[in-house]
Scaffold this motif. Structure first.
Motif, PDB file in Angstrom:
ATOM      1  N   GLY A 130      39.517  66.810   7.565  1.00 51.66           N
ATOM      2  CA  GLY A 130      39.035  65.488   7.971  1.00 51.66           C
ATOM      3  C   GLY A 130      37.633  65.542   8.560  1.00 51.66           C
ATOM      4  N   ALA A 131      36.996  64.379   8.615  1.00 51.05           N
ATOM      5  CA  ALA A 131      35.606  64.307   9.052  1.00 51.05           C
ATOM      6  C   ALA A 131      35.416  64.832  10.471  1.00 51.05           C
ATOM      7  CB  ALA A 131      35.106  62.872   8.965  1.00 51.05           C
ATOM      8  N   LYS A 132      36.394  64.583  11.352  1.00 50.14           N
ATOM      9  CA  LYS A 132      36.241  64.977  12.759  1.00 50.14           C
ATOM     10  C   LYS A 132      36.273  66.484  12.954  1.00 50.14           C
ATOM     11  CE  LYS A 132      38.099  60.858  14.994  1.00 50.14           C
ATOM     12  NZ  LYS A 132      39.208  60.336  15.803  1.00 50.14           N
ATOM     13  N   SER A 133      36.761  67.218  11.956  1.00 48.76           N
ATOM     14  CA  SER A 133      36.817  68.673  12.096  1.00 48.76           C
ATOM     15  C   SER A 133      35.518  69.329  11.662  1.00 48.76           C
ATOM     16  CB  SER A 133      37.962  69.233  11.266  1.00 48.76           C
ATOM     17  OG  SER A 133      37.647  69.132   9.889  1.00 48.76           O
ATOM     18  N   ARG A 134      34.647  68.570  10.989  1.00 47.28           N
ATOM     19  CA  ARG A 134      33.418  69.145  10.424  1.00 47.28           C
ATOM     20  C   ARG A 134      32.287  69.152  11.450  1.00 47.28           C
ATOM     21  NH1 ARG A 134      36.405  70.583   6.044  1.00 47.28           N
ATOM     22  NH2 ARG A 134      37.233  68.772   4.962  1.00 47.28           N
ATOM     23  N   SER A 135      31.345  70.065  11.234  1.00 49.08           N
ATOM     24  CA  SER A 135      30.160  70.050  12.083  1.00 49.08           C
ATOM     25  C   SER A 135      29.266  68.901  11.633  1.00 49.08           C
ATOM     26  CB  SER A 135      29.401  71.371  11.960  1.00 49.08           C
ATOM     27  OG  SER A 135      28.795  71.462  10.687  1.00 49.08           O
ATOM     28  N   TYR A 193      29.546  65.838  12.494  1.00 55.84           N
ATOM     29  CA  TYR A 193      30.240  64.544  12.442  1.00 55.84           C
ATOM     30  C   TYR A 193      29.761  63.643  13.576  1.00 55.84           C
ATOM     31  CZ  TYR A 193      33.900  61.151  13.473  1.00 55.84           C
ATOM     32  OH  TYR A 193      34.579  59.995  13.762  1.00 55.84           O
ATOM     33  N   SER A 194      29.439  62.397  13.246  1.00 47.41           N
ATOM     34  CA  SER A 194      29.189  61.409  14.303  1.00 47.41           C
ATOM     35  C   SER A 194      29.767  60.083  13.822  1.00 47.41           C
ATOM     36  CB  SER A 194      27.699  61.266  14.583  1.00 47.41           C
ATOM     37  OG  SER A 194      27.031  60.751  13.461  1.00 47.41           O
ATOM     38  N   LYS A 195      30.575  59.450  14.674  1.00 53.05           N
ATOM     39  CA  LYS A 195      31.282  58.231  14.294  1.00 53.05           C
ATOM     40  C   LYS A 195      30.332  57.041  14.339  1.00 53.05           C
ATOM     41  CE  LYS A 195      34.829  55.386  16.181  1.00 53.05           C
ATOM     42  NZ  LYS A 195      35.230  55.111  17.525  1.00 53.05           N
ATOM     43  N   LYS A 196      30.299  56.244  13.294  1.00 52.75           N
ATOM     44  CA  LYS A 196      29.491  55.022  13.300  1.00 52.75           C
ATOM     45  C   LYS A 196      30.164  54.011  14.228  1.00 52.75           C
ATOM     46  CE  LYS A 196      27.119  56.396   9.504  1.00 52.75           C
ATOM     47  NZ  LYS A 196      27.588  57.779   9.477  1.00 52.75           N
ATOM     48  N   SER A 197      29.372  53.255  14.987  1.00 54.08           N
ATOM     49  CA  SER A 197      29.976  52.261  15.876  1.00 54.08           C
ATOM     50  C   SER A 197      30.624  51.168  15.038  1.00 54.08           C
ATOM     51  CB  SER A 197      28.919  51.648  16.800  1.00 54.08           C
ATOM     52  OG  SER A 197      27.990  50.907  16.058  1.00 54.08           O
ATOM     53  N   GLY A 198      31.842  50.814  15.380  1.00 52.73           N
ATOM     54  CA  GLY A 198      32.572  49.790  14.642  1.00 52.73           C
ATOM     55  C   GLY A 198      33.335  50.314  13.439  1.00 52.73           C
ATOM     56  N   GLY A 223      37.868  53.758  10.133  1.00 52.97           N
ATOM     57  CA  GLY A 223      38.540  54.647   9.187  1.00 52.97           C
ATOM     58  C   GLY A 223      38.597  54.104   7.779  1.00 52.97           C
ATOM     59  N   GLY A 224      37.659  53.279   7.383  1.00 52.71           N
ATOM     60  CA  GLY A 224      37.651  52.725   6.033  1.00 52.71           C
ATOM     61  C   GLY A 224      38.293  51.354   5.960  1.00 52.71           C
TER      62      GLY A 224
END
Length: 147
Positions: A37-42, A44-49, A52-53
Motif C-alpha cells: 500500500g501507498a503508506k508503506s512506501r517511501s 508517501y504524502s497524503k493529499k488533503s481531502g 482513498g479513491g
C-alpha cells in the motif's frame, strides 16, 4: 553541580525507535509500516481531502451561490436604538460614539435604518442612511451627515 554532569530527569527521554535493522530487532521486515500500500512506501504524502479513491466530500456536496468581491458590509443601527442613546442629552452621534456604546467595531461601516421613531434633534454621522431614516431624523429637527 556543573555543566558536565547535567542530565534530564528520569523518564523524560526515550531511545529512538530503530526500524529496519533486521528480524532480531523485532522491527525488521516491514519496519512497523504494515504490508504493502501507498503508506508503506517511501515518499508517501497524503493529499488533503483524499479519501482513498472514494469521491471526496468536497466534490460530493453540491455548490451554489457566489460571494461578490465588491460587497460592502454595513453594521445596521435602527432609529429606536438611536432614540434610546439620545436620552442622556447627546446631540452628536458619530462612529466613535457607536464604538463606545458597543454597537459597532472600530472599522465597521455604519448604516442607519428607519425602524422606530426619534423625537430629539440630533446630528447623526454614518456611512449610509435609508430614505425613511433621513426623513425621520430631519422631521425631528436633526441632521443626517453621510461620511
Amino acid at each position: 553541580m556543573n555543566l558536565s554532569n547535567l542530565k534530564p530527569a528520569v523518564g523524560a527521554t526515550r531511545n529512538e525507535k530503530r526500524v529496519g535493522r533486521g528480524t532480531g530487532s523485532g522491527r525488521g521486515g516491514t519496519s512497523t509500516r504494515g504490508h504493502k500500500g501507498a503508506k508503506s512506501r517511501s515518499g508517501y504524502s497524503k493529499k488533503s481531502g483524499f479519501e482513498g479513491g472514494q469521491m471526496p466530500l468536497q466534490r460530493r456536496v453540491p455548490k451554489f451561490g457566489f460571494k461578490s468581491l465588491n460587497r460592502v458590509e454595513y453594521k445596521a443601527i435602527n432609529l429606536d436604538v438611536l432614540a434610546s442613546l439620545t436620552e442622556g442629552g447627546v446631540t452628536t452621534l458619530d462612529s466613535a460614539f457607536f464604538v463606545n456604546a458597543g454597537l459597532a467595531s472600530k472599522n465597521a461601516k455604519i448604516k442607519i435604518l428607519g425602524r422606530g421613531e426619534i423625537a430629539t434633534a440630533v446630528e447623526v454621522h454614518a456611512h449610509a442612511f435609508s430614505k425613511s431614516a433621513v426623513e425621520a431624523i430631519e422631521k425631528a429637527g436633526g441632521k443626517a451627515v453621510t461620511l
